[in-house]
Design an enzyme around this catalytic site. Sequence first.
Site, short mmCIF file in Angstrom:
data_model
loop_
_atom_site.label_atom_id
_atom_site.label_comp_id
_atom_site.label_asym_id
_atom_site.label_seq_id
_atom_site.Cartn_x
_atom_site.Cartn_y
_atom_site.Cartn_z
N ASP A 212 0.85 -1.18 0.00
CA ASP A 212 0.00 0.00 0.00
C ASP A 212 0.90 1.24 0.00
O ASP A 212 1.88 1.31 0.72
CB ASP A 212 -0.91 -0.01 1.24
CG ASP A 212 -2.06 0.99 1.12
OD1 ASP A 212 -3.21 0.54 1.04
OD2 ASP A 212 -1.80 2.22 1.09
N ILE A 213 0.51 2.22 -0.80
CA ILE A 213 1.32 3.44 -0.94
C ILE A 213 1.31 4.27 0.35
O ILE A 213 2.24 5.03 0.60
CB ILE A 213 0.81 4.25 -2.16
CG1 ILE A 213 1.91 5.11 -2.75
CG2 ILE A 213 -0.42 5.06 -1.84
CD1 ILE A 213 1.56 5.67 -4.13
N ASN B 29 -12.73 -3.19 2.51
CA ASN B 29 -13.65 -2.06 2.50
C ASN B 29 -14.58 -2.23 1.30
O ASN B 29 -14.11 -2.53 0.19
CB ASN B 29 -12.88 -0.75 2.39
CG ASN B 29 -12.02 -0.47 3.61
OD1 ASN B 29 -12.43 -0.78 4.73
ND2 ASN B 29 -10.85 0.09 3.41
N GLY C 125 -15.86 2.81 3.29
CA GLY C 125 -14.49 3.31 3.29
C GLY C 125 -13.67 2.94 2.06
O GLY C 125 -12.46 3.15 2.02
N GLN C 126 -14.31 2.37 1.05
CA GLN C 126 -13.58 1.96 -0.16
C GLN C 126 -13.27 3.17 -1.03
O GLN C 126 -14.15 3.95 -1.38
CB GLN C 126 -14.41 0.95 -0.96
CG GLN C 126 -13.66 0.39 -2.16
CD GLN C 126 -14.45 -0.68 -2.91
OE1 GLN C 126 -15.62 -0.95 -2.60
NE2 GLN C 126 -13.83 -1.26 -3.91
N HIS D 51 -9.87 -5.62 -3.63
CA HIS D 51 -8.59 -5.89 -2.98
C HIS D 51 -8.82 -6.17 -1.51
O HIS D 51 -9.73 -5.63 -0.90
CB HIS D 51 -7.62 -4.72 -3.17
CG HIS D 51 -8.16 -3.41 -2.68
ND1 HIS D 51 -9.06 -2.66 -3.43
CD2 HIS D 51 -7.97 -2.73 -1.54
CE1 HIS D 51 -9.39 -1.58 -2.75
NE2 HIS D 51 -8.75 -1.59 -1.59
N HIS E 118 -6.97 -5.88 2.16
CA HIS E 118 -5.84 -5.31 2.90
C HIS E 118 -5.25 -6.41 3.79
O HIS E 118 -5.99 -7.09 4.50
CB HIS E 118 -6.29 -4.15 3.79
CG HIS E 118 -6.78 -2.96 3.04
ND1 HIS E 118 -6.02 -1.82 2.85
CD2 HIS E 118 -7.96 -2.72 2.41
CE1 HIS E 118 -6.72 -0.93 2.16
NE2 HIS E 118 -7.90 -1.45 1.87
P1 5GP Z 1 -9.59 1.11 -0.08
O1 5GP Z 1 -9.87 2.37 0.70
O2 5GP Z 1 -10.15 1.21 -1.48
O3 5GP Z 1 -9.99 -0.14 0.62
O4 5GP Z 1 -8.02 1.01 -0.18
C1 5GP Z 1 -7.29 1.59 -1.19
C2 5GP Z 1 -5.86 1.59 -0.73
O5 5GP Z 1 -5.05 1.78 -1.87
C3 5GP Z 1 -5.52 2.74 0.25
O6 5GP Z 1 -5.03 2.18 1.46
C4 5GP Z 1 -4.47 3.55 -0.49
O7 5GP Z 1 -3.44 3.99 0.36
C5 5GP Z 1 -3.96 2.58 -1.56
N1 5GP Z 1 -3.55 3.20 -2.81
C6 5GP Z 1 -4.21 4.18 -3.49
N2 5GP Z 1 -3.57 4.46 -4.65
C7 5GP Z 1 -2.49 3.62 -4.69
C8 5GP Z 1 -1.44 3.44 -5.65
O8 5GP Z 1 -1.36 4.09 -6.68
N3 5GP Z 1 -0.51 2.50 -5.36
C9 5GP Z 1 -0.56 1.76 -4.22
N4 5GP Z 1 0.43 0.87 -4.04
N5 5GP Z 1 -1.53 1.90 -3.30
C10 5GP Z 1 -2.49 2.82 -3.53
#
Ligand code: 5GP
Length: 111
Positions: free
Chosen positions: A30-31, A86, A92-93, A99, A101
Amino acid sequence: MSDCIFCKICNGELNTEFLYEDEYVVVFKDIRPKADTHLLVTSRKHITSLKEINEVEDAKLMAHMLCLLPKLAAQLNIPGFRTIINTGAAGGQEIDHLHFHFLAGNLPKFG
Ligand code: 5GP
Ligand code: ZN
């Protein structure tokens, strides 16, 4: 999906380092990590969220993603981990591509 960032990552278009990959999934960091280890176990298939899963078509993929988690932990020598999915903006998505986590190390107590 051409404008989906996780599709681009899975296709190798963004040169992201993969910690694991196979025909169904890609695993990358995760970034913005929320724990010592924060990985995203991401389906190669573009599925918007858990709400769009097809119980018949996607059953093998879902089982594969879940069963991969303890294998990843073993490979990384991680004794325990947390999994978060999420779902939907209200859940929270942020990224509309399925994906899981995978979080480990310095986790706040939950539940
Ligand atoms: P969500 O909130 O959709 O469950 O999680 C998305 C996750 O993707 C977040 O934790 C966010 O930090 C991560 N993320 C968003 N953009 C990028 C990216 O370009 N590269 C990577 N490696 N992670 C990302
Ligand atoms: Zn996608």
